[in-house]
Design an enzyme around this catalytic site. Structure first.
Site, PDB file in Angstrom:
ATOM      1  N   HIS A 403       0.742  -1.369  -0.316  1.00 21.81           N
ATOM      2  CA  HIS A 403       0.071   0.081   0.078  1.00 21.81           C
ATOM      3  C   HIS A 403       0.983   1.415  -0.142  1.00 21.81           C
ATOM      4  O   HIS A 403       0.480   2.413  -0.285  1.00 21.81           O
ATOM      5  CB  HIS A 403      -0.958  -0.131   1.154  1.00 21.81           C
ATOM      6  CG  HIS A 403      -2.380   0.580   1.001  1.00 21.81           C
ATOM      7  ND1 HIS A 403      -2.525   1.523   0.143  1.00 21.81           N
ATOM      8  CD2 HIS A 403      -3.543   0.293   1.485  1.00 21.81           C
ATOM      9  CE1 HIS A 403      -3.760   2.102   0.328  1.00 21.81           C
ATOM     10  NE2 HIS A 403      -4.364   1.105   0.889  1.00 21.81           N
ATOM     11  N   ASP A 407      -2.506   1.900  -4.346  1.00 17.81           N
ATOM     12  CA  ASP A 407      -3.677   1.936  -3.763  1.00 17.81           C
ATOM     13  C   ASP A 407      -4.743   0.775  -4.154  1.00 17.81           C
ATOM     14  O   ASP A 407      -4.362   0.037  -5.254  1.00 17.81           O
ATOM     15  CB  ASP A 407      -4.712   3.218  -3.976  1.00 17.81           C
ATOM     16  CG  ASP A 407      -3.862   4.431  -3.180  1.00 17.81           C
ATOM     17  OD1 ASP A 407      -3.287   4.153  -2.166  1.00 17.81           O
ATOM     18  OD2 ASP A 407      -3.926   5.462  -3.881  1.00 17.81           O
TER      19      ASP A 407
END
Length: 428
Positions: A403, A407
């Site tokens: 992450h 995304d």
């Protein structure tokens, strides 16, 4: 400048010095080979990290040390033709001084005895322990490593009467060419269509006890990944019916088709075909260096890399995967073949697992887990929009991603595009 025992795979914890190519007092150029080492996975040469004169050799031929241990030191402030100074500031004597007068002479003076020692000690501690436990004369075992070195797998093959070692298991991409067998369906359980006949999962040791050095090395790398990456997992479902037809016609496993589709999708979503080291996010938009996670059973885990995989067809990928897997079992991989990957596929599906959350292979930012292809009822829609229930060959595509680098929407879009490629695979 320190010369250290290199890391050659996620489960490699130690290595053995087989031969020193240079001796104290010898001049060496950067990237010139200074030593040969051996591990339970790879036999390779160690290159000098800098130009200078060999000031100290710390690890003797035949000694086994941990990854990262300093094996030798190079004086980078030395100059060619200068005598090597000893610790008290005087010019070195003996072999070191001789090296200045006649380059290579020191290596010759010290080398003969150590070469003899390397021949007598070319067995790793693991091999010698196995030989002692099973009363095996190692001189009778045919070695497949560098220079005929006997590996753990050679000993296992010798114990089995020369029979070929069973194929790798758990996360192995290798599937034997012989016909697969079908498991009998069980009530309320999904039926796995194909399970390699000779792929068996090794049972854990009943004695328990402390973790082996190999397991400690793997554990350390996995914990490092989980503590470093902001790991998330996204899962998508794909209909593999068209791949099923294509692979049977080509007499190949699912993996080369999945790999080819993954490569094409990575070129469309390059932020997953990337590495992240500190704050440096390196995106590879034109080339995919695809890692294939290979479990060697008790021998640990290694990830061979197919460089420029985008240039290979499905058939080419199939051959390359089998080649890498076979050479991984016999310690024939080179250092370049286990480094530089930009994305990894792990493939436990042939053993019946249907879902998993793989650990990212740092410094990469993504890893795809390809699971079992299972026939089950699903809702299908025809060209007129009518729904019906049909039996389809389905699988889950499980991808862990970092992450910090991307995304969830990007990861989901990648899996959606991958699913569409698999579901629309051309059938000739």
């Amino acid at each position: 400048m320190d010369v250290t025992m290199p890391q050659m795979g996620v489960s490699v914890a130690e290595g053995t010095v087989v031969e020193w190519k240079k001796q104290v007092g010898d001049w060496i150029e950067a990237d010139e080979i200074i030593a040969s080492i051996s591990t339970d996975k790879i036999d390779t040469d160690v290159e000098s990290p800098a130009t200078g004169r060999v000031a100290e050799i710390i690890v003797n031929v035949g000694d086994t040390v941990d990854v990262g241990v300093v094996m030798a030191r190079i004086a980078t402030d030395a100059r060619p033709g200068e005598a090597h100074a000893s610790e008290n500031g005087d010019l070195g004597t003996g072999e070191a001084a001789a090296a200045v007068e006649a380059p290579g002479a020191a290596g010759e003076l010290l080398g003969d005895a150590e070469r003899d020692t390397s021949q007598a000690k070319r067995y790793s501690p693991v091999v010698m322990r196995m030989a002692a436990e099973h009363n095996i004369d190692l001189s009778q075992v045919q070695g497949t490593g560098r220079g005929g070195r006997v590996s753990k797998k050679d000993v296992l093959a010798f114990m089995e009467g020369g029979a070929e070692e069973p194929p790798m298991h758990i996360e192995s991409p290798y599937r034997p060419d012989e016909p697969a067998i079908k498991r009998k369906p069980k009530p309320r359980l999904q039926r796995v269509e194909e399970v390699p006949k000779s792929d068996t999962v090794a049972a854990p040791s009943p004695s328990g006890g402390s973790l082996s050095r190999m397991r400690q090395a793997i554990g350390s790398r996995m914990v490092q990944s989980l503590q470093t990456a902001a790991t998330c997992t996204t899962i998508a479902e794909a209909d593999m019916s068209r791949i099923e037809v294509a692979r049977k016609a080509a007499k190949m496993s699912y993996l080369p088709f999945q790999a080819r589709a993954t490569i094409e999708t990575l070129l469309e979503f390059p932020h997953l075909n990337a590495t992240l080291e500190g704050d440096q996010h390196t995106v590879h938009s034109e080339a995919v260096h695809l890692g294939i996670a290979v479990s060697l059973g008790e021998g640990g885990l290694i990830v061979p890399v197919i460089r420029d995989a985008q240039d290979l067809s499905v058939e080419g990928l199939s051959k390359r995967i089998k080649d890498l897997a076979a050479r991984a079992r016999t310690n024939q991989l080179t250092p370049d073949e286990v480094s530089g990957g930009t994305f990894t596929i792990t493939n436990p599906g042939p053993f019946g697992s249907i879902m998993a959350t793989p650990v990212i292979n740092l410094p990469q930012v993504g890893i795809l887990d390809t699971e079992a292809v299972v026939k089950r009822p699903v809702v299908v829609t025809d060209e007129l929009g009518n729904d019906s229930i049909a039996i389809r060959s389905m699988t889950y595509l499980c991808m862990s991603w970092d992450h910090r680098a991307l995304d969830g929407a990007y990861a989901a879009q990648f899996l959606s595009a991958l699913r569409k490629k698999l579901e629309s695979w051309p059938i000739t």
